[in-house]
Motif scaffolding. Structure first.
Motif, PDB file in Angstrom:
ATOM      1  N   GLU A   8       0.825  -1.201   0.000  1.00  0.00           N
ATOM      2  CA  GLU A   8       0.000   0.000   0.000  1.00  0.00           C
ATOM      3  C   GLU A   8       0.865   1.260   0.000  1.00  0.00           C
ATOM      4  N   GLN A   9       1.922   1.263   0.782  1.00  0.00           N
ATOM      5  CA  GLN A   9       2.807   2.429   0.833  1.00  0.00           C
ATOM      6  C   GLN A   9       3.522   2.643  -0.491  1.00  0.00           C
ATOM      7  N   VAL A  10       3.783   1.576  -1.213  1.00  0.00           N
ATOM      8  CA  VAL A  10       4.475   1.682  -2.493  1.00  0.00           C
ATOM      9  C   VAL A  10       3.493   1.974  -3.622  1.00  0.00           C
ATOM     10  N   VAL A  11       2.366   1.260  -3.630  1.00  0.00           N
ATOM     11  CA  VAL A  11       1.421   1.316  -4.741  1.00  0.00           C
ATOM     12  C   VAL A  11       0.635   2.632  -4.769  1.00  0.00           C
ATOM     13  N   ASP A  12       0.086   3.036  -3.628  1.00  0.00           N
ATOM     14  CA  ASP A  12      -0.785   4.215  -3.591  1.00  0.00           C
ATOM     15  C   ASP A  12      -0.143   5.485  -4.143  1.00  0.00           C
ATOM     16  N   PRO A  13       1.090   5.816  -3.754  1.00  0.00           N
ATOM     17  CA  PRO A  13       1.668   7.063  -4.290  1.00  0.00           C
ATOM     18  C   PRO A  13       1.797   7.066  -5.819  1.00  0.00           C
ATOM     19  N   TYR A  14       2.146   5.931  -6.405  1.00  0.00           N
ATOM     20  CA  TYR A  14       2.269   5.880  -7.869  1.00  0.00           C
ATOM     21  C   TYR A  14       0.897   5.977  -8.535  1.00  0.00           C
ATOM     22  N   ALA A  15      -0.075   5.250  -7.997  1.00  0.00           N
ATOM     23  CA  ALA A  15      -1.425   5.304  -8.570  1.00  0.00           C
ATOM     24  C   ALA A  15      -2.006   6.711  -8.444  1.00  0.00           C
ATOM     25  N   PHE A  37      -5.037  -1.864 -20.766  1.00  0.00           N
ATOM     26  CA  PHE A  37      -4.249  -2.621 -21.737  1.00  0.00           C
ATOM     27  C   PHE A  37      -3.035  -3.257 -21.051  1.00  0.00           C
ATOM     28  N   ILE A  38      -2.323  -2.485 -20.239  1.00  0.00           N
ATOM     29  CA  ILE A  38      -1.149  -3.004 -19.522  1.00  0.00           C
ATOM     30  C   ILE A  38      -1.564  -4.172 -18.627  1.00  0.00           C
ATOM     31  N   ALA A  39      -2.655  -4.002 -17.884  1.00  0.00           N
ATOM     32  CA  ALA A  39      -3.140  -5.057 -16.991  1.00  0.00           C
ATOM     33  C   ALA A  39      -3.501  -6.313 -17.785  1.00  0.00           C
ATOM     34  N   ALA A  40      -4.107  -6.140 -18.953  1.00  0.00           N
ATOM     35  CA  ALA A  40      -4.465  -7.292 -19.789  1.00  0.00           C
ATOM     36  C   ALA A  40      -3.216  -8.006 -20.292  1.00  0.00           C
ATOM     37  N   VAL A  41      -2.204  -7.235 -20.674  1.00  0.00           N
ATOM     38  CA  VAL A  41      -0.944  -7.839 -21.133  1.00  0.00           C
ATOM     39  C   VAL A  41      -0.294  -8.626 -19.998  1.00  0.00           C
ATOM     40  N   LEU A  42      -0.263  -8.038 -18.802  1.00  0.00           N
ATOM     41  CA  LEU A  42       0.324  -8.731 -17.651  1.00  0.00           C
ATOM     42  C   LEU A  42      -0.450 -10.002 -17.322  1.00  0.00           C
ATOM     43  N   GLN A  43      -1.762  -9.943 -17.439  1.00  0.00           N
ATOM     44  CA  GLN A  43      -2.581 -11.118 -17.132  1.00  0.00           C
ATOM     45  C   GLN A  43      -2.405 -12.210 -18.181  1.00  0.00           C
ATOM     46  N   SER A  44      -2.293 -11.835 -19.434  1.00  0.00           N
ATOM     47  CA  SER A  44      -2.177 -12.835 -20.493  1.00  0.00           C
ATOM     48  C   SER A  44      -0.755 -13.365 -20.642  1.00  0.00           C
ATOM     49  N   LEU A  82       6.355   3.845 -16.220  1.00  0.00           N
ATOM     50  CA  LEU A  82       6.770   2.437 -16.121  1.00  0.00           C
ATOM     51  C   LEU A  82       8.289   2.334 -15.984  1.00  0.00           C
ATOM     52  N   LYS A  83       8.983   3.141 -16.753  1.00  0.00           N
ATOM     53  CA  LYS A  83      10.448   3.136 -16.670  1.00  0.00           C
ATOM     54  C   LYS A  83      10.922   3.649 -15.307  1.00  0.00           C
ATOM     55  N   LEU A  84      10.218   4.638 -14.761  1.00  0.00           N
ATOM     56  CA  LEU A  84      10.534   5.142 -13.428  1.00  0.00           C
ATOM     57  C   LEU A  84      10.343   4.044 -12.383  1.00  0.00           C
ATOM     58  N   LEU A  85       9.264   3.278 -12.519  1.00  0.00           N
ATOM     59  CA  LEU A  85       9.046   2.139 -11.620  1.00  0.00           C
ATOM     60  C   LEU A  85      10.223   1.162 -11.703  1.00  0.00           C
ATOM     61  N   ALA A  86      10.715   0.940 -12.905  1.00  0.00           N
ATOM     62  CA  ALA A  86      11.866   0.039 -13.079  1.00  0.00           C
ATOM     63  C   ALA A  86      13.113   0.644 -12.429  1.00  0.00           C
ATOM     64  N   ASP A  87      13.363   1.931 -12.661  1.00  0.00           N
ATOM     65  CA  ASP A  87      14.533   2.600 -12.076  1.00  0.00           C
ATOM     66  C   ASP A  87      14.521   2.523 -10.551  1.00  0.00           C
ATOM     67  N   ARG A  88      13.343   2.653  -9.987  1.00  0.00           N
ATOM     68  CA  ARG A  88      13.228   2.659  -8.520  1.00  0.00           C
ATOM     69  C   ARG A  88      13.002   1.265  -7.937  1.00  0.00           C
ATOM     70  N   ARG A  89      13.156   0.264  -8.774  1.00  0.00           N
ATOM     71  CA  ARG A  89      12.986  -1.140  -8.369  1.00  0.00           C
ATOM     72  C   ARG A  89      11.604  -1.398  -7.768  1.00  0.00           C
ATOM     73  N   ARG A  90      10.609  -0.807  -8.398  1.00  0.00           N
ATOM     74  CA  ARG A  90       9.216  -0.975  -7.964  1.00  0.00           C
ATOM     75  C   ARG A  90       8.359  -1.611  -9.062  1.00  0.00           C
ATOM     76  N   ILE A  91       8.979  -2.041 -10.145  1.00  0.00           N
ATOM     77  CA  ILE A  91       8.224  -2.545 -11.293  1.00  0.00           C
ATOM     78  C   ILE A  91       7.453  -3.822 -10.956  1.00  0.00           C
ATOM     79  N   MET A  92       7.901  -4.550  -9.920  1.00  0.00           N
ATOM     80  CA  MET A  92       7.166  -5.760  -9.537  1.00  0.00           C
ATOM     81  C   MET A  92       5.769  -5.435  -9.002  1.00  0.00           C
ATOM     82  N   PHE A  93       5.525  -4.179  -8.692  1.00  0.00           N
ATOM     83  CA  PHE A  93       4.217  -3.746  -8.197  1.00  0.00           C
ATOM     84  C   PHE A  93       3.327  -3.209  -9.325  1.00  0.00           C
ATOM     85  N   LEU A  94       3.741  -3.374 -10.574  1.00  0.00           N
ATOM     86  CA  LEU A  94       3.008  -2.788 -11.695  1.00  0.00           C
ATOM     87  C   LEU A  94       1.546  -3.234 -11.727  1.00  0.00           C
ATOM     88  N   GLY A  95       1.286  -4.512 -11.551  1.00  0.00           N
ATOM     89  CA  GLY A  95      -0.099  -5.002 -11.557  1.00  0.00           C
ATOM     90  C   GLY A  95      -0.928  -4.345 -10.468  1.00  0.00           C
TER      91      GLY A  95
END
Length: 182
Positions: A8-15, A37-44, A82-95
């Motif tokens: 929640e502390q990681v996800v909420d600020p980005y959302a 679209f991103i969520a559908a790609v991650l799910q599929s 998305l690239k910022l999430l990767a730079d900050r090592r938060r990309i695993m929270f993309l979904g």
């Protein structure tokens, strides 16, 4: 601290930042469509999520893949996020960021989410009828449908809006009849 509190502390600020950015730029609906679209790609493609979440894989490789997969598909500001999430090592929270963004967007725009389960696919007219009934029920300005098919329902429909469940399925009616008879 629990993992859900950390998430929640990681996800909420980005959302929330994406909501603010989309609203400020007048492109909130574009962001919402792109995030779906991103969520559908991650799910599929669970492999994509595993690749992005793998701490051994270099950030540059993740950003390159994000560029390849999404560059032509989503708004550049969203791709940069998305690239910022990767730079900050938060990309695993993309979904989770995608889900939270869509929750916030629905709340902001007074959109109800109706999860509809049917035995067979709904026609466009049936979907519109469900939207209208849910709008009357929730007083929402519009309704987003998430439909799934479950042949075990035999017939009818189950509609879930928030914590409210409306079971109009044949299976549900048979179950209620059985309870009354016993």
């Amino acid at each position: 601290m629990t993992s859900s509190a950390i998430t929640e502390q990681v996800v909420d600020p980005y959302a929330e930042a994406l909501i603010s950015l989309g609203s400020g730029q007048g492109i909130l609906d574009t962001f919402a469509a792109d995030i779906r679209f991103i969520a559908a790609v991650l799910q599929s493609s669970p492999e994509l999520g595993e690749f992005l979440a793998n701490p051994v894989i270099k950030t540059e490789s993740k950003k390159d893949l994000l560029q390849q997969v999404f560059a032509e598909q989503i708004h550049p500001l969203l791709l940069n996020t998305l690239k910022l999430l990767a730079d900050r090592r938060r990309i695993m929270f993309l979904g989770a960021v995608c889900r939270r963004f869509l929750d916030l967007q629905r709340k902001l725009q007074n959109i109800a989410l109706a999860q509809v389960t049917t035995a067979v696919a709904l026609t466009e007219a049936q979907q519109q009828s469900i939207r209208e009934r849910v709008m009357d029920f929730t007083q929402a300005s519009s309704v987003e449908l998430q439909t799934t098919e479950d042949p075990a329902l035999i017939g009818g429909v189950i509609i879930k809006v928030g914590s409210q469940v409306i079971d109009l399925s044949l299976r549900g009616q048979l179950r209620r009849l059985t309870l009354q008879l016993t």
